[in-house]
Design an enzyme around this catalytic site. Structure first.
Site: not given
Ligand SMILES: Cc1ncc(C[n+]2csc(CCOP(=O)(O)OP(=O)(O)O)c2C)c(N)n1
Ligand SMILES: [Mg+2]
Length: 693
Positions: A37, A138-140, A180, A211, A285, A381, A408, A437, A494, A498
């Site tokens: 990127h 990485g996981p946004l 994101g 973007i 991107h 628990r 609980s 959570e 429940d 649950h």
């Molecule tokens: C939880 C999650 N969902 C999807 C992705 C895949 N993904 C990576 S970057 C991106 C777009 C992110 O957009 P933005 O945060 O605006 O970043 P920019 O392109 O502006 O740098 C996606 C959907 C990810 N990394 N994590």
């Molecule tokens: Mg962006």
């Protein structure tokens, strides 16, 4: 004029040269890797430059100095920002024993090999792999939510360890995020809690570039972010030009003097800045710019168009005179202060030393309960609650709480002085995550990254809401602790929403995660004993809601067998079993009862308690075969959960008494009958297996 005299710190030309070096290294690395990127590093180079070279208290020569400011790149796809700045600041590598290795954490060669096997410049920031990375991202959304845990940790550390004239902990946390991250729910959970807790040491910078991958944010994201964060209670600042480093610096300094609330800086930027055809487009991107576009972008920066991976003369020196000198001086000052502190407050200093090495204090396990045999017994628990209260008193930096289910989960620390962690009581050890959570998982990770021994709790079913963070804890090898109660159908009425079915399988399938489902109160104690000694693995504890008989350990094997994952609990007289019953948690007593019946009917059965598959997997083969003798293929596994995976222990000819459907809403006893968790079924299955119907 020699190259190193070409410019000095504070010199606009030098600033620009450093910024453009970050940009061009990023473009070249992505192009070489043919993936990655480029656009966001090109846009955010001035921001990262300003944070690092002008503001952050970080010593590249000692990247694990305890009072350093933390930098989190939550938009982890822009990892080249981090690799560039770690390289240009010559941040040093540290090994797992906290020793400096005398080499740069990220070399130019690593950057040339961006995203290739074994390069320290991996696709996304990886904690544990590259020194100077404070958390995997990485996981946004994860990075920003984790940063909330880091900010809580700093508040707690300061409350416990700072003394008049000794500000041992006063560092700040900076997190950079994009559209994101701010769309993801986990960020909202974290932001809400951060404001509630008044985390003034936390600064998020939002890259407002309009973007994302599919194009303009007009497709999906048109909310008023500023109003949203003001609503949470954040201090919201705006910088309208991502290239204006003086304004960025000013905004950061306003953050530094803001009290009582976290700060969001909304930074308007242009993705792919300087690339004539790709700037402000989604194409900037996620794909290399292409050689021609790179050349044009370099031309717009006044850069030699054909140079690749160029670090011009003076750039390393400029960083050395900025962050290097400032961070080094601050670190030395702090070391001096800490030496005086050690002289004056030696016990507290010794605690800090232990914390930093993920150690435990002497006597950390004193007074752990031993539960007497009791046919009525105790819920998992409840046993857990007693153990948590002992551990929290023995280990000052052991703390945690629940996502609004403490009554609980029985996780509340009830002893005198435990106290709630709140904005005006940051010394408290009881965390209240609220019904959040996912953020709880990330916050526990942030606390663990700050070397606090932390736990978070909820119902096991809602582990699904925290799983992305648990997975990151495993990737990062953090000793985070997740306490999950209501482990199966014990909450009967429940109903299926649950009642966990597939959650155990999911946890067991996660590499590096220790999953433990203890069967009685003493196994709960042993489980905590095992977990507390983990230094580089997260653990998930799965506990019953309902009372389970406390086994008579003079009759059955001791609960300490838990430390091997599975152990022989009971054997026929003289050993030599012809049938093995394997169970975990609440189903162990079912196996024991069936075993007693079978013995009476002349069947030589063995009972194996198996609280943890993964710990058992790590045992030597001869131990494993002593528990599950290869010659005995009549095996039955019993567990109130998905049967998925039990085949590996019962083999092709064994049987699994488990769940093939979701549960149902009814009292537990009726559910046990409906789904066949009764001694009669176990006995009948055993006889059928042995051909003795
Ligand atoms: C939880 C999650 N969902 C999807 C992705 C895949 N993904 C990576 S970057 C991106 C777009 C992110 O957009 P933005 O945060 O605006 O970043 P920019 O392109 O502006 O740098 C996606 C959907 C990810 N990394 N994590
Ligand atoms: Mg962006």
């Amino acid at each position: 004029m020699s190259a190193t005299q070409a410019f000095s710190s504070g010199d606009a030309r030098g600033d620009q040269l450093c910024i453009n070096t970050i940009r061009t290294l990023s473009m070249d690395a992505v192009q070489q890797a043919k993936s990655g990127h480029p656009g966001t590093p090109m846009a955010l180079a001035p921001l990262v430059y300003t944070i690092w070279n002008r503001v952050m208290r970080f010593d590249p020569k000692d990247p694990i100095w305890p009072n350093r400011d933390r930098f989190v790149l939550s938009n982890g796809h822009a990892s080249m920002l981090l690799w560039s700045v770690l390289h240009l600041t010559q941040t040093q590598a540290v090994n797992a024993d906290y020793e400096l290795l005398g080499q740069a954490s990220v070399t130019l060669d690593d950057i040339r090999r961006f995203r290739q096997l074994d390069s320290k410049a991996a696709g996304h920031p990886e904690y544990h792999w590259t020194s100077g990375v404070e958390t995997t991202s990485g996981p946004l959304g994860q990075g920003v939510a984790t940063s909330v845990g880091m900010a809580i940790a700093r508040k707690w550390l300061a409350a416990r360890y700072n003394r008049p004239d000794f500000e041992i902990f006063d560092y700040n946390i900076y997190a950079v995020c994009g559209d994101g991250c701010l769309m993801e729910g986990v960020a909202s959970e974290g932001a809400s809690l951060a404001a509630h807790l008044g985390l003034e040491n936390l600064c998020w910078v939002y890259d407002n570039n309009h973007i994302t991958i599919e194009g303009s944010t007009s497709l999906t994201f048109t909310e008023d972010v500023s109003a949203r964060f003001l609503g949470y209670g954040w201090n919201v600042l705006r910088v309208g030009d991502a290239n204006d480093i003086d304004r960025i610096e000013r905004a950061l300094s306003i953050f530094g003097s803001t009290k009582g609330r976290p700060t969001l800086i909304i930074l308007d930027s242009h993705i792919g800045y300087g690339a004539p055809h790709k700037q402000d487009t989604a194409e900037a991107h996620g794909e290399p710019l292409g050689e021609d576009e790179i050349r044009l972008a370099k031309r717009s920066y006044g850069w030699p168009e054909d140079a690749k991976f160029l670090v011009p003369d003076g750039v390393y020196e400029h960083f050395a005179r900025g962050i290097g000198d400032r961070g080094g001086a601050r670190r030395r000052e702090w070391s001096g202060l800490f030496n005086e502190y050690r002289a004056k407050h030696s016990a507290l200093a010794a605690e800090i030393d232990l914390i930093e090495r993920r150690g435990l204090p002497a006597g950390w396990d004193r007074n752990l309960p031993v539960f007497p045999a009791d046919p009525t017994g105790m819920a998992g628990r409840d046993a857990s609650g007693k153990v948590l209260n002992v551990l929290a008193q023995n280990i000052p930096w052991f703390l945690g709480g629940s996502a609004d289910l403490a009554p609980s989960n029985k996780t509340r620390l009830t002893y005198q002085g435990a106290g709630d962690f709140q904005a005006d009581s940051p010394e408290g050890k009881i965390l209240h995550f609220g019904i959040r959570e996912h953020a709880m998982g990330a916050i526990v990770n942030g606390l663990s990254l700050s070397k606090i021994r932390a736990f978070g709790a909820t119902f096991f079913i809602f582990s699904d809401y925290a799983r992305p963070a648990i997975r990151l804890a495993a990737i990062m090898e953090l000793p985070a602790i997740f306490v999950f109660t209501h482990d199966a159908m014990g909450d009967g009425e429940d109903g299926p929403t649950h009642q966990p079915v597939e959650q155990l399988a999911a946890m067991r399938a996660t590499p590096g995660l220790v999953t433990l489902r203890p069967a009685d109160a003493n196994e709960v104690v042993e489980a905590y004993r095992y977990i507390l000694e983990l230094r580089h693995k997260p653990a998930v504890l799965v506990l019953s809601r309902q009372p389970l008989p406390t086994l008579d350990r003079s009759r059955y094997a001791p609960a300490s067998g838990l430390a091997r994952g599975a152990y022989v609990l009971a054997d026929p007289p003289g050993g030599n079993p012809e049938l093995v019953l394997i169970a975990s948690g609440s189903e162990l007593i079912l196996a024991v009862n069936a075993h007693e019946t079978l013995l009476g009917e002349g069947v030589r059965s063995r009972v194996v308690s198996m609280p943890s598959w993964d710990i058992f997997d790590q045992q030597p083969k001869d131990y494993q075969e002593s528990v599950l003798p290869p010659a005995v293929d009549a095996r039955i596994a019993i567990e109130q959960a998905s049967t998925f995976g039990w085949e590996r222990f019962v083999g092709g000819s064994g049987r699994i008494i488990g769940m093939k459907t979701f549960g149902a809403s009814a009292p537990l006893k009726e559910l046990q009958r409906k789904f066949g968790f009764e001694p009669g079924r176990v006995v009948a299955t055993a006889k059928e297996l042995l051909g003795r119907m």
